[in-house]
Each structure stands twice: as structure tokens, then as C-alpha cells.
Design an enzyme around this catalytic site. Structure first.
Site, PDB file in Angstrom:
ATOM      1  N   TYR A 142       0.829  -1.209   0.000  1.00  0.00           N
ATOM      2  CA  TYR A 142       0.000   0.000   0.000  1.00  0.00           C
ATOM      3  C   TYR A 142       0.862   1.258   0.000  1.00  0.00           C
ATOM      4  CZ  TYR A 142      -4.615  -2.068   0.913  1.00  0.00           C
ATOM      5  OH  TYR A 142      -5.800  -2.723   0.816  1.00  0.00           O
ATOM      6  N   LYS A 191       3.300 -15.330   2.631  1.00  0.00           N
ATOM      7  CA  LYS A 191       3.497 -16.089   1.386  1.00  0.00           C
ATOM      8  C   LYS A 191       4.994 -16.368   1.256  1.00  0.00           C
ATOM      9  CE  LYS A 191       1.940 -17.900  -2.484  1.00  0.00           C
ATOM     10  NZ  LYS A 191       1.090 -19.124  -2.491  1.00  0.00           N
ATOM     11  N   ASP A 223      -2.753 -18.431   0.816  1.00  0.00           N
ATOM     12  CA  ASP A 223      -3.755 -19.132  -0.005  1.00  0.00           C
ATOM     13  C   ASP A 223      -4.458 -20.197   0.834  1.00  0.00           C
ATOM     14  OD1 ASP A 223      -1.314 -20.465   0.116  1.00  0.00           O
ATOM     15  OD2 ASP A 223      -1.361 -21.168  -1.957  1.00  0.00           O
ATOM     16  N   ASP A 247      -6.222  -6.979   4.342  1.00  0.00           N
ATOM     17  CA  ASP A 247      -7.366  -6.343   3.676  1.00  0.00           C
ATOM     18  C   ASP A 247      -8.271  -7.425   3.093  1.00  0.00           C
ATOM     19  OD1 ASP A 247      -8.927  -4.286   2.433  1.00  0.00           O
ATOM     20  OD2 ASP A 247      -7.926  -4.785   0.534  1.00  0.00           O
ATOM     21  N   ASP A 251     -12.120  -9.065   4.710  1.00  0.00           N
ATOM     22  CA  ASP A 251     -13.408  -9.081   3.997  1.00  0.00           C
ATOM     23  C   ASP A 251     -13.978 -10.500   3.977  1.00  0.00           C
ATOM     24  OD1 ASP A 251     -13.223  -6.359   3.351  1.00  0.00           O
ATOM     25  OD2 ASP A 251     -14.079  -6.702   1.366  1.00  0.00           O
TER      26      ASP A 251
HETATM   27  C1  IPM Z   1     -10.284  -1.138   4.024  1.00  0.00           C
HETATM   28  C2  IPM Z   1     -10.505  -0.576   2.638  1.00  0.00           C
HETATM   29  C3  IPM Z   1      -9.314   0.293   2.291  1.00  0.00           C
HETATM   30  C4  IPM Z   1      -8.080  -0.572   2.337  1.00  0.00           C
HETATM   31  C5  IPM Z   1      -9.422   1.010   0.944  1.00  0.00           C
HETATM   32  C6  IPM Z   1     -10.729   1.755   0.783  1.00  0.00           C
HETATM   33  C7  IPM Z   1      -8.250   1.909   0.708  1.00  0.00           C
HETATM   34  O1  IPM Z   1     -10.710  -1.596   1.724  1.00  0.00           O
HETATM   35  O2  IPM Z   1     -10.168  -0.343   4.977  1.00  0.00           O
HETATM   36  O3  IPM Z   1     -10.225  -2.354   4.147  1.00  0.00           O
HETATM   37  O4  IPM Z   1      -7.784  -1.283   1.360  1.00  0.00           O
HETATM   38  O5  IPM Z   1      -7.399  -0.555   3.352  1.00  0.00           O
HETATM   39 MN    MN Z   2     -10.783  -3.568   2.599  1.00  0.00          MN
END
Ligand code: IPM
Ligand code: MN
Length: 355
Positions: A142, A191, A223, A247, A251
Site C-alpha cells: 500500500y 506467502k 492461499d 485487507d 473481507d
Molecule cells: C479497508 C478498505 C481500504 C483498504 C481502501 C478503501 C483503501 O478496503 O479499509 O479495508 O484497502 O485498506
Molecule cells: Mn478492505
């Protein structure tokens, strides 16, 4: 206590969900005798519209001066075609860097009341799960060197993953401390079979592990981790991983809890100052319609009380109130499957009633 909280409502559903969390915090303040002062600042798309930039200087200053920061969400289709460094998302990276928020805590647990929302087979989540993802937040790809250049096949773009020993050590320590307070199990995800940066990650995590003999620490390739999260989520207690892997895996972890609308997060540095936000986005499709689920933001407020202000009892009161409302069967539209549901304001009222 007298506490100053900077509010970054942002875009889309951001303002509604932050307003809900503010109402809840105000009730907590009244009940337990604290004074919270909220000061709003612009961030993301609305800041682009107003100031011509996603993260105005004044916003950064306000966050640095506040005792803590509560954020809604940023972004929307209106700003999607802007160049990379002018996008609303750039503001998030900017404020994380400005406040040196290298730790991102993303708890993902299955609420018994929401078991039916979990997309995994019932026998897989029979005993529930309760995972704490510790994501490194100010390093890695990032923030690595990036750019465009002429390559072997013409135009090419590159981003680089780079981790220093210092960055790995400090996030590993946070994760070990967290595991120590929880079930004593840490899984470090990398990884290392391919990436040099992961090999240093693994080596340094093993070194820090020596300081924490009471924590059982193992490695897992990313993975495999993605697979294990849906195969047997209960095997995870604390996860520590890099910015990008964290990240993606957070999710995935949120989805198996039933709704991304439920998950809060805390972004922390070495001080008690932090930035708290739901892990979901700005949901422009339902913005301004009183439909958004405010629970992730309300629970982010609870995390703020605990991590920044050390107000455990007050934090717990919010968590318990959310539990009660869910147990009583109240749902926002994201969890109602077309059945009757409550709006953002109404579910907030219910939570406040339970405090
Ligand atoms: C999160 C979001 C952010 C990230 C984006 C919007 C930059 O997806 O906070 O998880 O990737 O960190
Ligand atoms: Mn995210």
C-alpha cells in the site's frame, strides 16, 4: 472524563451511520458521567467537492489534536474516475500514515443470533468462531514504491511490497499481546514460499515468539488461510498479517459472520489515540435512505471506548445492547431478507433503549 472526538463522516452512508454512533456515545456519556465533544471534519469525496482534495490539512490537524477519531466511509461513483492520488480512498491511506496507525484490529465473530446469516454449512459453524485479525496498516504494498515505466512489452505499472524488521516486530508484538489476552493462539499469515518480504516476516515473527512462550504461534500461507477460513474458521484465534493480505482476509472473515454491516475496526498507533471505523464501505446505492446498518459503526464506538479511553464497562454496555437487540430479532434490511426491517435510526433507538 472529558474527551474530544473528531468525526470524519465521509460519503454515502457515512453521515447516517456516524450520527447513529454519536447518539449511542452521547447516551453512554450521560449514563456514566463522561463528556464527549464531537468535531466534524471533511474527508473523501465530500472534501474533494468542498476543498478540491480528499484529505485537507485542517482534517489532519483536527485528527491529530483530538483524543480519538470516528470515521464513517469514503468514496462513491462520482469520484471514481479521478486519478489515483485524488481519489477519496487516498484520504484513508493519508490519515493512516499521518497518525502512524500501523495496527488495524478487525474482530470477526459469529453472533449466535445471526447464525442463519452465515453462508457456511451449519456443521462448520456449530461452535461459532471469534477471530481477531491484526492487520499491519502503514506498510507493505500500500505504501511501497510504485510507478509506470517502459518494460520488455512496452508500458508497465509496478507496486512493491517492502517490510522492514521494525515494522514486523511492532505489529507482531501487538498480535502476541492480543493472543495473550485471548485464547493464546496466534497464526501468522504470509506467502513465504514465494516472497522475500514474507520470509523476513516469518523470521521476525518467530523471533518475537520467543518473548511469548505462553502463546502458541504457527505460520500459514495466505492461499491456505483463505481456504481454512471457510473450511474451519473456529481454528483461528488471532491472525497477524500484512497490509494487503489483511485487507483481503478481513473481507472474507466478515462475510462468514453473515454481514459486513456488523464489523467494526480499530486503527491504532503507539499512543492511545486511534481511528475507529466500520470495515464496510460507503454503499452509495442506499445513501440517505435510512436503510444502512449502523451496528459496525456503533461497535467501532465501543472499540474506541475500550482501546483509546480504557472505558471497559461503557464499551461492554454498547456490545451488550447490540447483542440484546439482535437476540430480540430486530434487523436492518441487509439482514432481513426482504422481511420487515428497521431503518438506521430505528435500530439505533432500539440499541439506545437497551443501554
Ligand atoms: C479497508 C478498505 C481500504 C483498504 C481502501 C478503501 C483503501 O478496503 O479499509 O479495508 O484497502 O485498506
Ligand atoms: Mn478492505
Amino acid at each position: 472524563m472529558n474527551l474530544n472526538i473528531a468525526l470524519l463522516k465521509g460519503d454515502g452512508i457515512g453521515p447516517e451511520i456516524v450520527d447513529s454512533a454519536v447518539r449511542v456515545l452521547e447516551v453512554i456519556g450521560e449514563k456514566y458521567g463522561h463528556k464527549f465533544t464531537f468535531t466534524p471534519y471533511d474527508i473523501g469525496g465530500c472534501a474533494i467537492d468542498k476543498h478540491g482534495m480528499p484529505l485537507p490539512e485542517e482534517t489532519v490537524k483536527g485528527c491529530l489534536e483530538a483524543d480519538s477519531v470516528l470515521l464513517g466511509a469514503v468514496g462513491g461513483p462520482k469520484w471514481d474516475t479521478l486519478p489515483g492520488n485524488m481519489r477519496p480512498e487516498k484520504a484513508l491511506l493519508g490519515i493512516r500514515a499521518a497518525m502512524n496507525l500501523f495496527t488495524n484490529l478487525r474482530p470477526a465473530k459469529l453472533y449466535p443470533a445471526l447464525k442463519d446469516e452465515c453462508p457456511l454449512r451449519a456443521d462448520i459453524v456449530e461452535n461459532g468462531f471469534d477471530i481477531m485479525i491484526v492487520r499491519e496498516l502503514t506498510g507493505g504494498i500500500y505504501f511501497g514504491e510504485r510507478g509506470m515505466r517502459e518494460g520488455k512489452y512496452g508500458e508497465e505499472a509496478y507496486d512493491t511490497e517492502c517490510y522492514s524488521r521494525m515494522e514486523i516486530e511492532r505489529i507482531a508484538r501487538v498480535a502476541f499481546e492480543s493472543a495473550k489476552k485471548r485464547r493464546g493462539k496466534l497464526i501468522s499469515i504470509d506467502k513465504a514460499n514465494v516472497l522475500e518480504s514474507s520470509r523476513l516476516w516469518r523470521k521476525v515473527v518467530h523471533e518475537i515468539a520467543e518473548e511469548y512462550p505462553e502463546v502458541e504461534c504457527t505460520d500459514m500461507l495466505v492461499d491456505n488461510a483463505a481456504m481454512q477460513l471457510v473450511r474451519n474458521p473456529a481454528q483461528f484465534d488471532v491472525i497477524v498479517t500484512s497490509n494487503m493480505f489483511g485487507d483481503i482476509l478481513s473481507d472474507e472473515a466478515s462475510q462468514i459472520t453473515g454481514s459486513i454491516g456488523m464489523l467494526p475496526s480499530a486503527s491504532l498507533n503507539e499512543t492511545t489515540k486511534g481511528l475507529y471505523e466500520p470495515i464496510h464501505g460507503s454503499a452509495p446505492d442506499i445513501a440517505g435512505q435510512n436503510k444502512a446498518n449502523p451496528i459496525a459503526t456503533i461497535l467501532s464506538g465501543a472499540m474506541m471506548l475500550l482501546y483509546s479511553f480504557n472505558l471497559a464497562k461503557e464499551s461492554e454496555a454498547i456490545v451488550k445492547a447490540v447483542d440484546k437487540v439482535l437476540e430480540a430479532g430486530y434487523r436492518t434490511a441487509d439482514l432481513a431478507h426482504g422481511a420487515e426491517s428497521l431503518g438506521t435510526k430505528e435500530i439505533t433507538d432500539k440499541i439506545i433503549e437497551c443501554i
